[in-house]
Design an enzyme around this catalytic site. Structure first.
Site, PDB file in Angstrom:
ATOM      1  N   ARG A   1       0.838  -1.201   0.000  1.00 24.70           N
ATOM      2  CA  ARG A   1       0.000   0.000   0.000  1.00 24.70           C
ATOM      3  C   ARG A   1       0.874   1.253   0.000  1.00 24.70           C
ATOM      4  O   ARG A   1       2.082   1.190   0.219  1.00 24.70           O
ATOM      5  CB  ARG A   1      -0.917  -0.007   1.225  1.00 24.70           C
ATOM      6  CG  ARG A   1      -2.010  -1.055   1.177  1.00 24.70           C
ATOM      7  CD  ARG A   1      -2.803  -1.132   2.473  1.00 24.70           C
ATOM      8  NE  ARG A   1      -2.005  -1.712   3.553  1.00 24.70           N
ATOM      9  CZ  ARG A   1      -2.446  -1.898   4.796  1.00 24.70           C
ATOM     10  NH1 ARG A   1      -3.678  -1.521   5.117  1.00 24.70           N
ATOM     11  NH2 ARG A   1      -1.684  -2.439   5.716  1.00 24.70           N
TER      12      ARG A   1
ATOM     13  N   LYS B   1       1.309   1.998   7.306  1.00 25.49           N
ATOM     14  CA  LYS B   1       1.643   1.223   8.492  1.00 25.49           C
ATOM     15  C   LYS B   1       2.477   2.029   9.480  1.00 25.49           C
ATOM     16  O   LYS B   1       3.055   3.057   9.156  1.00 25.49           O
ATOM     17  CB  LYS B   1       2.397  -0.049   8.099  1.00 25.49           C
ATOM     18  CG  LYS B   1       1.516  -1.086   7.431  1.00 25.49           C
ATOM     19  CD  LYS B   1       0.309  -1.461   8.270  1.00 25.49           C
ATOM     20  CE  LYS B   1       0.662  -2.184   9.548  1.00 25.49           C
ATOM     21  NZ  LYS B   1      -0.538  -2.477  10.384  1.00 25.49           N
TER      22      LYS B   1
ATOM     23  N   TYR C   1      -1.398   4.750  10.606  1.00 28.55           N
ATOM     24  CA  TYR C   1      -1.766   3.798  11.651  1.00 28.55           C
ATOM     25  C   TYR C   1      -0.577   3.640  12.600  1.00 28.55           C
ATOM     26  O   TYR C   1       0.570   3.561  12.163  1.00 28.55           O
ATOM     27  CB  TYR C   1      -2.085   2.423  11.046  1.00 28.55           C
ATOM     28  CG  TYR C   1      -3.402   2.347  10.318  1.00 28.55           C
ATOM     29  CD1 TYR C   1      -4.609   2.524  10.993  1.00 28.55           C
ATOM     30  CD2 TYR C   1      -3.449   2.078   8.958  1.00 28.55           C
ATOM     31  CE1 TYR C   1      -5.824   2.447  10.330  1.00 28.55           C
ATOM     32  CE2 TYR C   1      -4.660   1.991   8.280  1.00 28.55           C
ATOM     33  CZ  TYR C   1      -5.839   2.180   8.972  1.00 28.55           C
ATOM     34  OH  TYR C   1      -7.037   2.093   8.304  1.00 28.55           O
TER      35      TYR C   1
ATOM     36  N   HIS D   1      -1.143   1.869  16.278  1.00 27.20           N
ATOM     37  CA  HIS D   1      -1.374   0.671  17.109  1.00 27.20           C
ATOM     38  C   HIS D   1      -0.313   0.571  18.203  1.00 27.20           C
ATOM     39  O   HIS D   1       0.448  -0.397  18.286  1.00 27.20           O
ATOM     40  CB  HIS D   1      -1.385  -0.588  16.249  1.00 27.20           C
ATOM     41  CG  HIS D   1      -2.446  -0.605  15.192  1.00 27.20           C
ATOM     42  ND1 HIS D   1      -3.791  -0.725  15.486  1.00 27.20           N
ATOM     43  CD2 HIS D   1      -2.356  -0.497  13.837  1.00 27.20           C
ATOM     44  CE1 HIS D   1      -4.488  -0.713  14.354  1.00 27.20           C
ATOM     45  NE2 HIS D   1      -3.639  -0.560  13.348  1.00 27.20           N
TER      46      HIS D   1
ATOM     47  N   GLU E   1      -6.263   5.011  13.643  1.00 28.69           N
ATOM     48  CA  GLU E   1      -7.180   4.073  14.285  1.00 28.69           C
ATOM     49  C   GLU E   1      -7.903   4.617  15.500  1.00 28.69           C
ATOM     50  O   GLU E   1      -8.819   3.962  16.010  1.00 28.69           O
ATOM     51  CB  GLU E   1      -6.448   2.774  14.662  1.00 28.69           C
ATOM     52  CG  GLU E   1      -5.515   2.866  15.858  1.00 28.69           C
ATOM     53  CD  GLU E   1      -4.111   3.305  15.479  1.00 28.69           C
ATOM     54  OE1 GLU E   1      -3.234   3.278  16.361  1.00 28.69           O
ATOM     55  OE2 GLU E   1      -3.888   3.683  14.312  1.00 28.69           O
TER      56      GLU E   1
ATOM     57  N   SER F   1     -10.765  -2.505   8.249  1.00 24.39           N
ATOM     58  CA  SER F   1     -11.472  -3.572   8.974  1.00 24.39           C
ATOM     59  C   SER F   1     -12.392  -4.330   8.035  1.00 24.39           C
ATOM     60  O   SER F   1     -12.540  -5.556   8.145  1.00 24.39           O
ATOM     61  CB  SER F   1     -12.272  -2.975  10.135  1.00 24.39           C
ATOM     62  OG  SER F   1     -11.422  -2.397  11.100  1.00 24.39           O
TER      63      SER F   1
ATOM     64  N   ASP G   1     -20.747 -11.963  20.645  1.00 26.30           N
ATOM     65  CA  ASP G   1     -20.487 -10.581  21.065  1.00 26.30           C
ATOM     66  C   ASP G   1     -21.156 -10.367  22.414  1.00 26.30           C
ATOM     67  O   ASP G   1     -22.051 -11.131  22.807  1.00 26.30           O
ATOM     68  CB  ASP G   1     -21.036  -9.589  20.021  1.00 26.30           C
ATOM     69  CG  ASP G   1     -20.392  -8.217  20.111  1.00 26.30           C
ATOM     70  OD1 ASP G   1     -19.547  -7.891  19.265  1.00 26.30           O
ATOM     71  OD2 ASP G   1     -20.735  -7.457  21.045  1.00 26.30           O
TER      72      ASP G   1
ATOM     73  N   VAL H   1      -7.416 -11.358  13.602  1.00 27.30           N
ATOM     74  CA  VAL H   1      -7.434 -10.045  12.947  1.00 27.30           C
ATOM     75  C   VAL H   1      -7.068  -8.939  13.932  1.00 27.30           C
ATOM     76  O   VAL H   1      -6.708  -7.835  13.534  1.00 27.30           O
ATOM     77  CB  VAL H   1      -8.811  -9.777  12.301  1.00 27.30           C
ATOM     78  CG1 VAL H   1      -8.793  -8.500  11.474  1.00 27.30           C
ATOM     79  CG2 VAL H   1      -9.231 -10.948  11.406  1.00 27.30           C
ATOM     80  N   ALA H   2      -7.119  -9.246  15.221  1.00 22.45           N
ATOM     81  CA  ALA H   2      -6.787  -8.264  16.264  1.00 22.45           C
ATOM     82  C   ALA H   2      -5.292  -8.211  16.560  1.00 22.45           C
ATOM     83  O   ALA H   2      -4.878  -7.559  17.518  1.00 22.45           O
ATOM     84  CB  ALA H   2      -7.558  -8.585  17.547  1.00 22.45           C
ATOM     85  N   ILE H   3      -4.479  -8.851  15.742  1.00 26.94           N
ATOM     86  CA  ILE H   3      -3.050  -8.965  16.047  1.00 26.94           C
ATOM     87  C   ILE H   3      -2.353  -7.607  16.083  1.00 26.94           C
ATOM     88  O   ILE H   3      -1.371  -7.421  16.811  1.00 26.94           O
ATOM     89  CB  ILE H   3      -2.352  -9.925  15.046  1.00 26.94           C
ATOM     90  CG1 ILE H   3      -0.959 -10.320  15.543  1.00 26.94           C
ATOM     91  CG2 ILE H   3      -2.327  -9.326  13.654  1.00 26.94           C
ATOM     92  CD1 ILE H   3      -0.957 -11.110  16.818  1.00 26.94           C
ATOM     93  N   ASP H   4      -2.836  -6.614  15.327  1.00 28.30           N
ATOM     94  CA  ASP H   4      -2.259  -5.275  15.385  1.00 28.30           C
ATOM     95  C   ASP H   4      -2.338  -4.687  16.787  1.00 28.30           C
ATOM     96  O   ASP H   4      -1.535  -3.824  17.157  1.00 28.30           O
ATOM     97  CB  ASP H   4      -2.963  -4.322  14.406  1.00 28.30           C
ATOM     98  CG  ASP H   4      -2.333  -4.335  13.023  1.00 28.30           C
ATOM     99  OD1 ASP H   4      -1.117  -4.551  12.934  1.00 28.30           O
ATOM    100  OD2 ASP H   4      -3.061  -4.144  12.038  1.00 28.30           O
TER     101      ASP H   4
ATOM    102  N   LYS I   1       1.045 -14.666  17.791  1.00 38.54           N
ATOM    103  CA  LYS I   1       2.229 -13.835  17.588  1.00 38.54           C
ATOM    104  C   LYS I   1       2.175 -13.350  16.141  1.00 38.54           C
ATOM    105  O   LYS I   1       1.698 -14.058  15.249  1.00 38.54           O
ATOM    106  CB  LYS I   1       3.523 -14.620  17.846  1.00 38.54           C
ATOM    107  CG  LYS I   1       3.720 -15.812  16.931  1.00 38.54           C
ATOM    108  CD  LYS I   1       5.006 -16.565  17.246  1.00 38.54           C
ATOM    109  CE  LYS I   1       5.182 -17.753  16.289  1.00 38.54           C
ATOM    110  NZ  LYS I   1       6.419 -18.527  16.588  1.00 38.54           N
TER     111      LYS I   1
END
Length: 371
Positions: free
Chosen positions: A15, A75, A94, A96, A118, A134, A198, A267-270, A279
């Site tokens: 990107r 990133k 981003y 994070h 974010e 997302s 949820d 997908v929450a690894i960031d 990891k």
């Protein structure tokens, strides 16, 4: 303002911070843009495309960081990029930070003003600059999970949607936000058995209304979570606490009870990941196995579909880029409290409360930074 766009250097990150069309808009508003050579090749944008849009092409990242007043990236800055930041420079990307103490320390030491995509909000309480990525990551999570379920990738050897006469795979999605909703759309479309978990009754009601009988919804309790994940073939981790580290919803002990070949896509690894065994991985080496369970934890998933992702991201970031360039970051944040929520680091201080709490820093209210 002089805006600088360096080439992304994270593993398999294709990107770019601004498209040629975004550059043209910035120049139309009276600003100048410098682009590192070849920065846009991953989305099919040549240096000539950028030159035709009015940008100046420079040879190195040093040229960009040395000259630009505002750095626009995708990133989080890597160590070599953080070393190039200077006091008073504006970084817009981003970040994070919550699970990344080394990056946080470097940004504090740089003296730069750092605004994170974010944590910018909108009047509806959502995260408009996180949403497009997302959406992409949610949809990609099912593609990635379906591939990882193949026997050649150490999965169970299941086709996600099955075939007539053969049961489809069980997909469990943890979190019903943007990632979870988009993952569910894809999984339902492939005719998998889908369960979304949820803890927000309003979210569950909305999902139930949208999917009807095509997906089940469960209120998140420990017992419901245990029962669902034990029956799952593919689990998507899609939880988010804005700015903070992701909660660890699945422990290593729970992983040990799963069937061999079960696939976890985090997908929450960031934000540190929502599985205790997670990891960060890369597109070059996306999976690993723990206790015979396959883990996919690529930290820049949307980078794999760089063109779609870059244009979707620029649709969201361009208004903020122009606002920051037109007014300067301080006045822009004075005028827009939602943009102010994106301020994470200023003059060596942490100005985002979840980040400060996650990493043990003193919290400096962002409202004081714009006085």
């Amino acid at each position: 303002m002089l805006i600088g766009v360096p080439k992304e250097i994270k593993n398999h990150e294709y990107r770019v911070g601004m498209t040629p069309e975004s550059v043209s808009e910035a120049i139309h508003h009276g600003h100048s843009v410098i682009i590192e050579r070849s920065a846009g090749l991953g989305i099919g944008a040549s240096d000539e495309h950028y030159q035709n849009a009015g940008a100046e092409i420079v040879d190195t990242a040093d040229d960009v960081f040395d000259r630009a007043e505002m750095i626009v990236k995708v990133k989080e800055p890597q160590a070599s990029e953080r070393a190039r930041l200077r006091e008073g420079q504006l970084l817009f990307t981003y970040l994070h930070l919550a699970p990344d103490p080394s990056q946080t320390k470097d940004l504090i030491d740089s003296g730069a003003t750092c605004i994170a995509y974010e944590t910018i909000t909108d009047p509806h309480g959502t995260l408009p600059l996180l949403k497009p990525m997302s959406q992409v990551a949610g949809r990609m999570s099912i593609q990635a999970g379906a591939t990882a379920l193949e026997k050649s990738h150490q999965g169970k050897g299941l086709l996600l949607g099955g075939v007539p006469g053969v049961t489809p795979a069980n997909v469990v999605i943890l979190g019903g936000g943007v990632v979870g909703f988009n993952a569910a759309q894809m999984a339902v479309g492939l005719q998998a058995n889908v369960t979304i978990i949820d803890k927000n009754p309003a979210v569950l009601e909305s999902l139930s209304h949208y999917f009807g009988s095509k997906a089940k919804t469960l209120y998140s309790t420990q017992s419901a979570l245990h029962e669902a994940v034990l029956a799952a073939d593919l689990i998507i981790g899609a939880v988010l606490i804005p700015g903070a580290a992701a909660p660890k919803l699945i422990s290593q002990a729970m992983v040990q009870t799963m069937e061999a070949g079960t696939v976890l896509v985090d997908v929450a690894i960031d934000q540190g990941g929502c599985f205790e065994t997670s990891k960060a991985t890369t597109h070059a080496d996306p999976t690993y196995v723990v206790d015979e369970v396959v883990h996919y934890c690529v930290a820049n998933m949307p980078g794999g579909v760089a063109k779609t992702s870059t244009y979707a991201l620029n649709n969201a970031t361009l208004p903020f880029i122009l606002k920051l360039a037109n007014h300067g970051w301080k006045k822009a944040c004075q005028q827009d409290s939602h943009l102010l929520n994106g301020l994470n680091v200023w003059q060596g201080k942490i100005t985002n409360q979840p980040v400060a709490e996650s990493l043990g820093y003193a919290f400096f209210p962002p409202s004081k930074a714009i006085q």
